[in-house]
Every structure is written in C-alpha cells, then in structure tokens.
Scaffold this motif. Structure first.
Motif, mmCIF file in Angstrom:
data_model
loop_
_atom_site.group_PDB
_atom_site.id
_atom_site.type_symbol
_atom_site.label_atom_id
_atom_site.label_comp_id
_atom_site.label_asym_id
_atom_site.label_seq_id
_atom_site.Cartn_x
_atom_site.Cartn_y
_atom_site.Cartn_z
ATOM 1 N N LYS B 2 -8.472 10.267 -2.098
ATOM 2 C CA LYS B 2 -8.763 8.973 -2.715
ATOM 3 C C LYS B 2 -7.965 7.833 -2.082
ATOM 4 O O LYS B 2 -8.400 6.709 -2.053
ATOM 5 N N GLN B 3 -6.750 8.174 -1.610
ATOM 6 C CA GLN B 3 -5.897 7.130 -1.058
ATOM 7 C C GLN B 3 -6.158 6.922 0.431
ATOM 8 O O GLN B 3 -5.575 6.051 1.048
ATOM 9 N N ASP B 4 -6.972 7.759 0.989
ATOM 10 C CA ASP B 4 -7.240 7.697 2.413
ATOM 11 C C ASP B 4 -7.854 6.344 2.776
ATOM 12 O O ASP B 4 -8.674 5.812 2.040
ATOM 13 N N LEU B 16 -4.702 -1.416 5.663
ATOM 14 C CA LEU B 16 -3.415 -0.874 5.218
ATOM 15 C C LEU B 16 -3.672 0.173 4.131
ATOM 16 O O LEU B 16 -4.720 0.141 3.479
ATOM 17 N N PRO B 17 -2.726 1.092 3.914
ATOM 18 C CA PRO B 17 -2.943 2.106 2.872
ATOM 19 C C PRO B 17 -3.142 1.469 1.488
ATOM 20 O O PRO B 17 -2.594 0.406 1.211
ATOM 21 N N LYS B 18 -3.897 2.182 0.651
ATOM 22 C CA LYS B 18 -4.227 1.649 -0.682
ATOM 23 C C LYS B 18 -2.980 1.438 -1.531
ATOM 24 O O LYS B 18 -2.862 0.453 -2.247
ATOM 25 N N TRP B 19 -2.013 2.392 -1.445
ATOM 26 C CA TRP B 19 -0.809 2.255 -2.285
ATOM 27 C C TRP B 19 -0.073 0.959 -1.946
ATOM 28 O O TRP B 19 0.513 0.322 -2.818
ATOM 29 N N LEU B 20 -0.149 0.565 -0.648
ATOM 30 C CA LEU B 20 0.587 -0.629 -0.223
ATOM 31 C C LEU B 20 -0.134 -1.905 -0.673
ATOM 32 O O LEU B 20 0.489 -2.830 -1.203
ATOM 33 N N GLN B 23 0.360 -2.322 -4.340
ATOM 34 C CA GLN B 23 1.699 -2.815 -4.650
ATOM 35 C C GLN B 23 1.777 -4.324 -4.347
ATOM 36 O O GLN B 23 2.304 -5.100 -5.131
ATOM 37 N N ARG B 24 1.214 -4.711 -3.201
ATOM 38 C CA ARG B 24 1.240 -6.120 -2.797
ATOM 39 C C ARG B 24 0.494 -6.996 -3.809
ATOM 40 O O ARG B 24 0.948 -8.074 -4.171
ATOM 41 N N ASN B 28 -0.415 -2.012 -9.376
ATOM 42 C CA ASN B 28 0.243 -0.815 -9.909
ATOM 43 C C ASN B 28 0.860 -1.068 -11.273
ATOM 44 O O ASN B 28 1.383 -0.161 -11.896
ATOM 45 N N ARG B 29 0.855 -2.337 -11.698
ATOM 46 C CA ARG B 29 1.401 -2.667 -13.017
ATOM 47 C C ARG B 29 0.253 -2.979 -13.953
ATOM 48 O O ARG B 29 -0.833 -3.347 -13.520
ATOM 49 N N TYR B 30 0.534 -2.864 -15.250
ATOM 50 C CA TYR B 30 -0.488 -3.234 -16.222
ATOM 51 C C TYR B 30 -0.737 -4.726 -16.124
ATOM 52 O O TYR B 30 0.204 -5.519 -16.064
#
Lengths: 262, 72
Positions: B2-4, B16-20, B23-24, B28-30
């Motif tokens: 999924k993060q690919d 760029l990766p999804k996690w990054l 975060q940007r 990732n926060r409510y």
C-alpha cells in the motif's frame, strides 16, 4: 476504591500513555514484525540429504520472523527455495548454501543493537559505488542529522550495494519497493523498531527537508492513523527483541518541551 | 504494498514515499473538524411563536370575557 473504578483508571492511564508514545517507541514495543515465508519447492520425494539441509536451515532461522515450508509442485524442472514477504517474491535460490546467514548478518545485528539501546532510528545509506554521487548524498544526511535536535539519537551507517557479507540484507532493502533494484542511485532507508525499513529517499530526494520529515514521522505521537497503516517492510532478522532500553528521544523532549509535536 | 510508490517514467518523476508526503501534509494526525457557519433563524422563529401565543391568549381571554359579560 471499588474494582470497577480502579479498572477504569488503569485503562485511562494506558490509553493516555498510548497516545503520547512516539511512533518509533510504540512500534518497537507493541508491533510484531511481519513474517517471511521460505518455501522449498520440490516435485519428487525429498531425499534424506535435503531433509538434513532443510532442518539445518530451519534451526538457523528458528528465532527469526520467518516460516519454512515444503511445497510439492509438479511443474518445475528442479527444486529451489523462494523467499516471500506478504506474497511478494523477494529471492529465489537454487542451492541451500545460498541461504547462509539469511536471517543474520553483522550489520543487521549492529542496527538491532542500536535500536534496542533506545536510538530513534538508524539511517542506512545504501551506496552505489560511484564516489561522487555517494559522497554528495552522505554529506547531506550527516549535515541534517547533526543539525537535528534529535541527532544524538540517530545512527548513520553506510553500506555498499555490492557487499557480499550483507547480500541478503541488501536484497531485502531493494525489495522494499518493487522498482528499487533498477535504480542505480544512492538511497536512504530509515530503519526503526524491530528492523522496519521505511520506503527510501532516493538521489535528489535525499534532502535536509525530507530527512527532517523522516525524523518528524518517527518522533510524532503515535496516532491510530499511523498504527493502522504502518509503512515500511520488516527486515528478516533472528534476534531477541525483549526488554529494549527506554527511548532516548523522550529525554530530549522532556528537557525541551517545545520539541513536542505541534 | 500500500505504501509503495507508483510506477515512474524517470527518476525525476518518481514520487516521494507516501509516509513522507503524509507527514509533510499533516495527514498522519487527526484532522480538526471543519466548522461551517449555518444561517441562524432561531430569533425569527422565537418571535413568531411568542406572537402566536400572545394572540392566542388574547383571543381566548376576549372570548371568555365577552361570554361572561353577556350572561350577566
């Protein structure tokens, strides 16, 4: 105090603790690494010699996040081993000797030691062999980590893409995403928790801004949004994850509450 | 996975990766609930109900008093 009130109080304390624990620490303590599957495909009866080899392999990977299976398959030319992670083929091996140290290597052991000692993460810089490209990116990583208030909780290690000693580890890193094997560029993997490797920053993506975002991600309060959809790939490792040291990042935040996440 | 990241044409086009990016972009926060102002009609409704009640009471009392006086 009545037992019900006591239970509610304890539950509330646990819940409040869960919401202030940092991502890196929460995953290290609570999340089990995903398992690999090592399959031995054969079309004939398994000989005693192969049984002996397979039992040696099983013993070697016993404490790792992996399962070993014998699978009968009629439409193959010769027997082989295959390594899978989440149903994705990570490697194919024709000889049992190729599986030597598949679950343990010096660098994986060192990184696990750093994480168990309370480090936030290990940034693994995978080099290409082109000194000019490699040095440029590595300097950016070092500069960003030095400038970060969490710098002392981050270890930087570099690894040559052609290292024979770490060939299995490199193969797993290059399988974190399906196209990495074809990209001959420096890569920066954030490795945290029980050897979970984040999808890497690559070449021009290795910037101070992106490295700081990686640090932000790992030092953020662990929200359910992150827990439910954890990124990264767990690296195969035979090690002991019991009783990690307290996360060093908490001491830095306690001393400087302005670093607490926004 | 999924993060690919998705397939790319060139390294320059590779996302760029999804996690990054999450975060940007603060995903990732409510996310706080978005407050939307609605048109407030409660004052007008209150006036109408009060007026109606007053009219009703006056009418009922008038009829009651008139009937009472007629009997006398």
């Amino acid at each position: 105090m009545r037992p019900l009130y006591l239970k509610i109080l304890i539950l509330s304390a646990i819940l409040s603790l869960a919401c202030t624990t940092k991502v890196s620490e929460w995953v290290l303590i609570n999340a089990l690494p995903n398992e690999y599957v090592l399959a031995y495909y054969h079309k004939d009866t398994i000989s005693e010699t192969v049984k002996q080899h397979n039992s040696e392999i099983s013993a070697e990977i016993k404490s790792a996040n992996i399962q070993f299976r014998n699978i009968l398959k009629k439409d193959i030319d010769r027997p082989y081993y295959a390594l899978y992670y989440n149903n994705r083929l990570f490697g194919k091996y024709n000889d049992f000797r190729e599986l030597d140290e598949i679950a343990l290597s010096p660098l994986r052991k060192r990184i696990a030691g750093e994480l168990m000692a309370g480090k936030l993460c290990v940034m693994l810089y995978l080099k290409t062999g082109d000194p000019q490209k490699d040095e440029q990116g590595l300097q950016v990583v070092k500069k960003a980590v030095e400038a970060s208030p969490f710098g002392e909780t981050i270890t930087i290690v570099d690894l040559s893409r052609t290292s024979a000693e770490e060939k299995h580890f490199i193969s797993m890193l290059l399988n974190v995403e399906s196209d990495l094997k074809d990209i001959q560029q420096p890569m920066l993997f954030g490795i945290f928790a029980k050897l979970k490797a984040l999808e890497p920053l690559i070449a021009k993506g290795i910037t101070e801004e992106n490295i700081n975002l990686m640090i932000d991600f790992l030092t953020a309060d662990c929200s359910c949004l992150i827990k439910d959809d954890l990124p990264g790939t767990d690296i195969l490792f035979a090690g002991n994850w019991e009783n990690p040291a307290p996360a060093l990042v908490n001491g830095i935040i306690d001393a400087n509450p302005s670093l607490e996440h926004r | 996975m999924k993060q690919d990241t998705i397939t790319f044409d060139t390294l320059g086009n590779r996302p760029l990766p999804k996690w990054l990016t999450d975060q940007r972009d603060g995903l990732n926060r409510y996310q706080p609930e978005i407050m939307v102002m609605k048109e407030d009609k409660s004052l007008g409704v209150s006036f109408m109900i009060t007026g109606t009640i007053i009219l009703l009471v006056v009418t009922v009392l008038t009829i009651y008093i008139l009937r009472k006086n007629r009997k006398h």
